[in-house]
Design a protein around this motif. Structure first.
Motif, short mmCIF file in Angstrom:
data_model
loop_
_atom_site.label_atom_id
_atom_site.label_comp_id
_atom_site.label_asym_id
_atom_site.label_seq_id
_atom_site.Cartn_x
_atom_site.Cartn_y
_atom_site.Cartn_z
N SER A 1 72.02 56.04 26.03
CA SER A 1 72.16 54.82 26.82
C SER A 1 70.79 54.28 27.20
CB SER A 1 72.92 55.10 28.11
OG SER A 1 74.14 55.67 27.83
N TYR B 1 76.16 64.04 35.11
CA TYR B 1 76.18 62.61 34.76
C TYR B 1 75.94 62.35 33.27
CZ TYR B 1 76.22 61.28 39.72
OH TYR B 1 76.56 61.10 41.03
N GLY C 1 77.69 61.75 30.79
CA GLY C 1 78.40 60.61 30.22
C GLY C 1 77.73 59.28 30.46
N VAL C 2 76.85 59.23 31.48
CA VAL C 2 76.12 57.99 31.74
C VAL C 2 75.00 57.81 30.71
CG1 VAL C 2 74.69 56.76 33.43
CG2 VAL C 2 76.61 58.18 34.21
N PHE C 3 74.39 58.94 30.31
CA PHE C 3 73.19 58.85 29.47
C PHE C 3 73.50 58.64 28.00
CE2 PHE C 3 72.16 62.65 32.39
CZ PHE C 3 72.07 61.83 33.49
N VAL C 4 74.71 58.99 27.60
CA VAL C 4 75.04 58.92 26.17
C VAL C 4 76.09 57.84 25.93
CG1 VAL C 4 74.51 61.36 25.78
CG2 VAL C 4 76.85 60.69 26.40
N GLN C 5 76.23 57.47 24.67
CA GLN C 5 77.16 56.39 24.34
C GLN C 5 78.49 56.93 23.78
OE1 GLN C 5 76.80 53.72 25.56
NE2 GLN C 5 74.89 52.66 25.15
N PHE C 6 78.77 58.20 24.06
CA PHE C 6 80.04 58.78 23.59
C PHE C 6 81.08 58.68 24.71
CE2 PHE C 6 76.58 61.84 22.31
CZ PHE C 6 76.33 61.25 21.08
N ASP C 7 82.35 58.75 24.33
CA ASP C 7 83.39 59.00 25.33
C ASP C 7 83.10 60.37 25.95
OD1 ASP C 7 84.71 56.69 24.70
OD2 ASP C 7 86.52 57.66 23.90
N SER C 8 83.35 60.46 27.24
CA SER C 8 83.11 61.75 27.89
C SER C 8 84.12 61.99 28.99
CB SER C 8 81.70 61.78 28.49
OG SER C 8 81.61 60.80 29.51
#
Ligand SMILES: Cc1ncc(C[n+]2csc(CCOP(=O)(O)OP(=O)(O)O)c2C)c(N)n1
Lengths: 359, 243
Positions: B12, B55, B57-64
């Motif tokens: 992200s 956190y 899921g905030v840093f990456v562009q995958f579903d989490s």
């Protein structure tokens, strides 16, 4: 086609779950739940679903959460000690707003207690799911047929509100055999568009950031977002009191005395009501079917000019349900309770004596 | 001009919340790069742990999505069994994976669940401020072993990779490190291999990544690679253990 069969309570419930589209079950054996796990260990595979014998109830409840994140209708069943182990994840599910179904086949007592049916999980399940004060919907059937009918709807309701749904039976109901009508198979809906479902990204949709706590939103910081969303959840819980309360009124015509009871206690009390009516005593039964939302208004509406006294009946000591009823009951109505603890059954003749003592 | 390196598109725009010098950032970056190289950045699902990477899921562009502390292997089991075609990474700390969640971790490995565990071994509970973990080295000072970890009291080091490698089901078990560029490249290869196995053959893979925690080790980040090389990796040797 629906079919009429004679089945054990636990097995009928599990079969109806499959008919409702449940395709994932994880459980850990514990009496009186074991027959449910055993049944689904082979039957789930026959319908193309997934059965996992989990290493613990801790694992089982988290497995069904994971399955729900995959958009699958999932459930677990447990009893007493197993339920205690599941509580952290129940709170996580309520926070994530994850639709799953949990069947609590109650057994007696705290700790290891006893394996007979009881109703001692009332406070634990109806007041808050684990820590943090969030809630789920809680259903309490008093016949195997009703448990079948409720679980057949359970995921529809869970998905409508995005909430865990509890079905509370007990060891007695789980082990008894009864003739039941098992409904036909229905398809589960495609849930891939739901915000709690991960994977299967289509048409370049944005990533989903799924968390158990609503930290993210328009309110600037995590605390304020949580505060805001929890207040929204509260509104939903309040709407349940308007829209989801279920109860049964049994032989209440011209009743002067009222028994209020749930689950197996209510089932036994029905026999008492029939006996007492045969003796010319005007008694009826009010039976909450939903324990959360609790039929507060219906209890508050009991008319002191018509009802001379109320008897609550439950299978647990110290009292739980009794206190919940008296919270809402008109204070001018005389009230007493009859209960048995330690895994002992309430008895119809003792209920009848207790009613007569109120007269 | 030829582009030789760029920021992974699976990362992200948001910067991570990891402390300066913490190797969690490196691990996350590697996962993102590998997902791009395999062309799975739209399919991959990642489970964020309870720990410093909460956190994620905030840093990456995958579903989490997440799980309670220690339970990712159970939650991941439910997800992957219901959705076998979706590649899944469980990103876990050593406390999450080897302490509170060791039962779930080992049972899932033994069943050969079809996901990849990426375990960040920084030898402490990072998020809660540096308490001792089952991976804390004998004699290591932490906030709950202030005079140095006494193994008779807190137990010896748990080498999770070695335990998991002893099971029949896992397809690939490896320990790598993030303290030098060479090790980082090897770690990236390991992550890629684990995901390839998951996608192509199915089955369980476990990649343990030796990592630093300068904040809680109370060590200058630039001193951490030397310490890791000379002390930590003596206890936790890198290399493939299975597959
Ligand atoms: C049931 C439960 N117990 C304790 C905690 C507090 N807690 C949060 S993170 C954490 C430790 C995480 O350490 P580790 O898994 O090693 O990950 P790191 O933060 O070092 O990346 C603890 C103890 C919790 N969230 N839940």
């Amino acid at each position: 086609m629906s079919e009429k069969v004679v089945k054990k309570g636990n097995e009928a419930l599990c079969e109806a779950a499959l008919r409702a589209g449940c395709r994932f079950f994880a459980g850990y054996p514990i009496t009186p739940q074991t027959t449910a796990t055993e049944y689904l260990s082979w039957r789930m595979k026959e319908v193309g679903g997934v059965f996992v014998q989990a290493e613990s109830e801790l694992a089982a409840i988290n497995m069904i959460a994971g399955s729900a994140h995959a958009g699958c209708r999932s459930m677990t069943a447990t009893s007493g000690p197993g339920l205690s182990l599941m509580t952290e994840t129940l709170s996580v599910m309520a926070g994530t707003r994850l639709p799953t179904v949990i069947v609590d086949i109650q057994r007696a007592g705290a700790g290891i207690g006893g394996i007979q049916g009881a109703q001692g999980d009332f406070y634990m399940v109806t007041k808050t799911l684990g820590h943090g004060g969030l809630q789920g919907l809680v259903y309490a059937p008093d016949t195997i047929q009703e448990s079948v009918d409720i679980i057949y709807e359970a995921w529809d309701i869970a998905e409508k509100y995005r909430t865990p749904v509890f079905i509370m039976t007990d060891g007695t109901m789980g082990q008894m055999m009864e003739a039941v009508e098992i409904p036909d198979f229905k398809d589960a809906p495609d849930l891939s568009d739901q915000p709690y479902v991960a994977g299967k990204r289509k048409d370049g949709r944005a990533k989903r950031l799924i968390t158990d706590s609503p930290w993210f939103g328009s309110k600037g910081n995590a605390n304020d977002n949580m505060e805001y969303f929890y207040a929204e959840y509260e509104k939903m819980y309040e709407s349940w009191e308007e829209n989801e309360v279920r109860y049964e009124e049994y032989m209440i015509d011209e009743a002067e005395y009222l028994i209020i009871a749930w689950g197996t206690s209510a089932r036994v009390a029905k026999t008492s009501v029939k006996h007492l009516r045969n003796q010319g005593i005007k008694v009826g039964l009010l039976r909450p079917i939903t324990l959360a939302p609790f039929p507060k208004k219906q209890i508050a509406a009991i008319d002191k000019n018509k009802i001379k006294a109320v008897l609550t009946v439950e299978m647990t000591i110290p009292s739980q349900f009794h206190h919940e009823v008296t919270r809402y009951l008109d204070k001018d109505i005389k009230v007493d309770t009859y209960r048995r603890g330690g895994g002992n059954m309430v008895l119809d003749e003792e209920i009848e004596e207790a009613v007569k003592k109120l007269m | 001009m030829e582009s030789v390196y760029q920021r992974s598109k699976a990362l992200s725009a948001a910067s991570t919340s990891f402390c300066p010098g913490c190797m969690h950032s490196t691990a996350v970056k590697l996962i993102c790069e590998v997902s791009e190289e395999l062309g799975i950045q739209d399919d991959l699902v990642i489970m964020a742990p309870i720990g410093c990477a909460v956190y994620l899921g905030v840093f990456v562009q995958f579903d989490s999505f997440g799980a309670p502390h220690g339970r990712p292997a159970a939650t991941g089991t439910g997800f992957k069994r219901s959705n076998p075609d979706v590649p899944l990474i469980l990103y876990q700390g050593d406390g999450d994976c080897a302490s509170i969640g060791i039962a779930e971790t080992l049972h899932a490995a033994n069943r050969g669940e079809g996901f990849t565990v990426i375990m960040i071994n920084n030898q402490v509970y990072g998020m809660t401020g540096g308490q001792a973990a089952p991976t804390t080295l004998p004699g290591q000072k932490t906030t709950t072993s202030q005079y140095g970890k006494i193994t008779e009291d807190m137990g010896d080091v748990i080498k999770l990779a070695e335990i998991i490698a002893s099971f029949n089901a896992p397809k690939y078990v490896t320990r790598q490190s993030l303290h030098t560029p060479k090790n980082i490249l090897a770690a990236k290869k390991a992550i890629k291999k684990a995901l390839e196995i998951q996608i192509n053959e199915g089955g369980y893979s476990y990649v343990e990544l030796m990592s630093s925690c300068p904040t809680n080790w109370k060590m200058d980040p630039k001193d951490t690679p030397k310490y890791m090389e000379e002390v930590v990796l003596k206890e936790f040797p890198v290399g493939d253990l299975k597959g």
